[in-house]
Scaffold this motif. Sequence first.
Motif, PDB file in Angstrom:
ATOM      1  N   THR A 153      -9.056  52.410  43.358  1.00 13.49           N
ATOM      2  CA  THR A 153      -7.915  53.252  43.009  1.00 13.49           C
ATOM      3  C   THR A 153      -8.156  54.077  41.757  1.00 13.49           C
ATOM      4  O   THR A 153      -7.652  55.197  41.662  1.00 13.49           O
ATOM      5  N   ASP A 154      -8.934  53.569  40.801  1.00 10.33           N
ATOM      6  CA  ASP A 154      -9.131  54.333  39.571  1.00 10.33           C
ATOM      7  C   ASP A 154     -10.054  55.540  39.764  1.00 10.33           C
ATOM      8  O   ASP A 154     -10.251  56.320  38.834  1.00 10.33           O
ATOM      9  N   GLY A 155     -10.583  55.729  40.967  1.00  6.44           N
ATOM     10  CA  GLY A 155     -11.380  56.910  41.282  1.00  6.44           C
ATOM     11  C   GLY A 155     -10.614  57.944  42.084  1.00  6.44           C
ATOM     12  O   GLY A 155     -11.153  58.991  42.435  1.00  6.44           O
ATOM     13  N   LEU A 156      -9.343  57.670  42.390  1.00  5.37           N
ATOM     14  CA  LEU A 156      -8.533  58.582  43.197  1.00  5.37           C
ATOM     15  C   LEU A 156      -7.884  59.650  42.328  1.00  5.37           C
ATOM     16  O   LEU A 156      -7.688  59.460  41.131  1.00  5.37           O
ATOM     17  N   VAL A 157      -7.507  60.752  42.955  1.00  8.78           N
ATOM     18  CA  VAL A 157      -6.763  61.809  42.283  1.00  8.78           C
ATOM     19  C   VAL A 157      -5.266  61.614  42.512  1.00  8.78           C
ATOM     20  O   VAL A 157      -4.458  61.738  41.604  1.00  8.78           O
ATOM     21  N   MET A 158      -4.905  61.273  43.766  1.00  4.12           N
ATOM     22  CA  MET A 158      -3.487  61.141  44.120  1.00  4.12           C
ATOM     23  C   MET A 158      -3.360  60.273  45.364  1.00  4.12           C
ATOM     24  O   MET A 158      -4.233  60.279  46.222  1.00  4.12           O
ATOM     25  N   VAL A 159      -2.259  59.527  45.428  1.00  4.08           N
ATOM     26  CA  VAL A 159      -1.889  58.811  46.648  1.00  4.08           C
ATOM     27  C   VAL A 159      -0.496  59.265  47.055  1.00  4.08           C
ATOM     28  O   VAL A 159       0.283  59.736  46.222  1.00  4.08           O
ATOM     29  N   GLY A 160      -0.197  59.099  48.330  1.00  4.64           N
ATOM     30  CA  GLY A 160       1.136  59.396  48.830  1.00  4.64           C
ATOM     31  C   GLY A 160       1.601  58.302  49.761  1.00  4.64           C
ATOM     32  O   GLY A 160       0.812  57.772  50.543  1.00  4.64           O
ATOM     33  N   GLU A 161       2.852  57.943  49.645  1.00  6.25           N
ATOM     34  CA  GLU A 161       3.477  56.972  50.543  1.00  6.25           C
ATOM     35  C   GLU A 161       4.657  57.644  51.225  1.00  6.25           C
ATOM     36  O   GLU A 161       5.401  58.397  50.592  1.00  6.25           O
ATOM     37  N   ILE A 162       4.814  57.378  52.505  1.00  6.50           N
ATOM     38  CA  ILE A 162       5.931  57.897  53.278  1.00  6.50           C
ATOM     39  C   ILE A 162       6.796  56.704  53.658  1.00  6.50           C
ATOM     40  O   ILE A 162       6.339  55.785  54.342  1.00  6.50           O
ATOM     41  N   VAL A 163       8.006  56.711  53.175  1.00  9.40           N
ATOM     42  CA  VAL A 163       8.906  55.573  53.357  1.00  9.40           C
ATOM     43  C   VAL A 163       9.293  55.442  54.830  1.00  9.40           C
ATOM     44  O   VAL A 163       9.671  56.419  55.476  1.00  9.40           O
ATOM     45  N   SER A 164       9.174  54.224  55.331  1.00  6.99           N
ATOM     46  CA  SER A 164       9.636  53.904  56.682  1.00  6.99           C
ATOM     47  C   SER A 164      10.554  52.689  56.568  1.00  6.99           C
ATOM     48  O   SER A 164      10.555  52.009  55.537  1.00  6.99           O
ATOM     49  N   PRO A 165      11.330  52.398  57.598  1.00  8.95           N
ATOM     50  CA  PRO A 165      12.271  51.280  57.489  1.00  8.95           C
ATOM     51  C   PRO A 165      11.613  49.959  57.083  1.00  8.95           C
ATOM     52  O   PRO A 165      12.169  49.211  56.295  1.00  8.95           O
ATOM     53  N   GLY A 166      10.420  49.690  57.563  1.00  2.95           N
ATOM     54  CA  GLY A 166       9.764  48.422  57.255  1.00  2.95           C
ATOM     55  C   GLY A 166       9.096  48.384  55.890  1.00  2.95           C
ATOM     56  O   GLY A 166       8.717  47.321  55.422  1.00  2.95           O
ATOM     57  N   SER A 167       8.938  49.546  55.247  1.00  2.64           N
ATOM     58  CA  SER A 167       8.214  49.577  53.973  1.00  2.64           C
ATOM     59  C   SER A 167       9.053  50.109  52.820  1.00  2.64           C
ATOM     60  O   SER A 167       8.534  50.294  51.716  1.00  2.64           O
ATOM     61  N   ALA A 168      10.332  50.356  53.037  1.00  2.00           N
ATOM     62  CA  ALA A 168      11.162  51.050  52.046  1.00  2.00           C
ATOM     63  C   ALA A 168      11.139  50.379  50.674  1.00  2.00           C
ATOM     64  O   ALA A 168      10.879  51.034  49.664  1.00  2.00           O
ATOM     65  N   GLU A 169      11.381  49.089  50.622  1.00  2.00           N
ATOM     66  CA  GLU A 169      11.441  48.404  49.326  1.00  2.00           C
ATOM     67  C   GLU A 169      10.086  48.440  48.618  1.00  2.00           C
ATOM     68  O   GLU A 169      10.001  48.756  47.435  1.00  2.00           O
ATOM     69  N   ASP A 170       9.023  48.131  49.356  1.00  2.00           N
ATOM     70  CA  ASP A 170       7.698  48.136  48.745  1.00  2.00           C
ATOM     71  C   ASP A 170       7.313  49.540  48.281  1.00  2.00           C
ATOM     72  O   ASP A 170       6.808  49.712  47.177  1.00  2.00           O
ATOM     73  N   ASP A 171       7.526  50.546  49.138  1.00  2.00           N
ATOM     74  CA  ASP A 171       7.143  51.920  48.785  1.00  2.00           C
ATOM     75  C   ASP A 171       7.927  52.440  47.583  1.00  2.00           C
ATOM     76  O   ASP A 171       7.353  53.067  46.691  1.00  2.00           O
ATOM     77  N   ARG A 172       9.223  52.192  47.559  1.00  2.00           N
ATOM     78  CA  ARG A 172      10.074  52.726  46.488  1.00  2.00           C
ATOM     79  C   ARG A 172       9.938  51.944  45.181  1.00  2.00           C
ATOM     80  O   ARG A 172       9.917  52.528  44.100  1.00  2.00           O
ATOM     81  N   ASP A 173       9.889  50.619  45.275  1.00  2.00           N
ATOM     82  CA  ASP A 173       9.998  49.785  44.076  1.00  2.00           C
ATOM     83  C   ASP A 173       8.676  49.218  43.566  1.00  2.00           C
ATOM     84  O   ASP A 173       8.522  49.023  42.363  1.00  2.00           O
ATOM     85  N   LYS A 174       7.748  48.926  44.464  1.00  2.00           N
ATOM     86  CA  LYS A 174       6.530  48.238  44.038  1.00  2.00           C
ATOM     87  C   LYS A 174       5.314  49.145  43.948  1.00  2.00           C
ATOM     88  O   LYS A 174       4.516  49.019  43.021  1.00  2.00           O
ATOM     89  N   LYS A 175       5.156  50.047  44.887  1.00  2.00           N
ATOM     90  CA  LYS A 175       3.931  50.850  44.936  1.00  2.00           C
ATOM     91  C   LYS A 175       3.737  51.734  43.706  1.00  2.00           C
ATOM     92  O   LYS A 175       2.597  51.853  43.237  1.00  2.00           O
ATOM     93  N   PRO A 176       4.769  52.364  43.135  1.00  2.00           N
ATOM     94  CA  PRO A 176       4.497  53.152  41.918  1.00  2.00           C
ATOM     95  C   PRO A 176       3.848  52.316  40.811  1.00  2.00           C
ATOM     96  O   PRO A 176       2.885  52.758  40.177  1.00  2.00           O
ATOM     97  N   GLY A 177       4.321  51.110  40.588  1.00  2.00           N
ATOM     98  CA  GLY A 177       3.731  50.246  39.575  1.00  2.00           C
ATOM     99  C   GLY A 177       2.323  49.798  39.923  1.00  2.00           C
ATOM    100  O   GLY A 177       1.451  49.707  39.052  1.00  2.00           O
ATOM    101  N   GLY A 214       2.728  52.905  61.508  1.00  2.00           N
ATOM    102  CA  GLY A 214       3.919  53.701  61.249  1.00  2.00           C
ATOM    103  C   GLY A 214       4.365  54.435  62.497  1.00  2.00           C
ATOM    104  O   GLY A 214       3.637  54.538  63.481  1.00  2.00           O
ATOM    105  N   THR A 215       5.545  54.961  62.386  1.00  2.00           N
ATOM    106  CA  THR A 215       6.113  55.700  63.507  1.00  2.00           C
ATOM    107  C   THR A 215       5.362  57.018  63.688  1.00  2.00           C
ATOM    108  O   THR A 215       4.658  57.476  62.774  1.00  2.00           O
TER     109      THR A 215
END
Length: 183
Positions: free
Chosen positions: A96-120, A34-35
């Motif tokens: 992943t089922d042992g985590l409390v929280m994850v965070g994604e920071i949208v960047s130009p190369g990951s925008a579609e995946d971060d916004r549309d796919k990662k929540p699911g 990432g940047t």
Amino acid sequence: MRQNLRALYDHLVPHLGRWRAEILDGRLIVSPLGTPENQWMALLLADAFLPLARERGWRVYPGLDVCLPGSRDPFEPDFVMAPKDAPRWGVREVFTDGLVMVGEIVSPGSAEDDRDKKPGIYAGGGVPVMLLVDPLSEPPTVTVFSGLQDGRYTESASVEMGKSLHIPEPVDFELDTVIFLED
């Protein structure tokens, strides 16, 4: 096909250095970490949640190898909060089922995946809370996904960067998103 991608991932990861490798929807995605701005925001998240994590015996990580139970599909969220004894696959990956929280920071190369796919993906992997920091949206926003039920998030709340956002249980924390606007 999935086994071949996992084998390729396992082969490449030790040799890639500072690259991120993930399997999304049957695609092996290899991208730079990432940047500097993206990395800075991940560090700001870790810093904001560190006191809470210490109080509760959790750990915060600006980047950590995680995998979905069963499939072992690998991901590297920009931010992870987990108990220090979260279950692992080997020495590298935390389930992943042992985590409390994850965070994604949208960047130009990951925008579609971060916004549309990662929540699911994260909901399907049993992560109770996902935070999406989107400096590219107009206006820039921060969204929290929660209410995990039957492998999906049933609740979400968004604020414009600069406003406060309540992060629900199991975190129960008020995040002042002004931290993302500071230079």
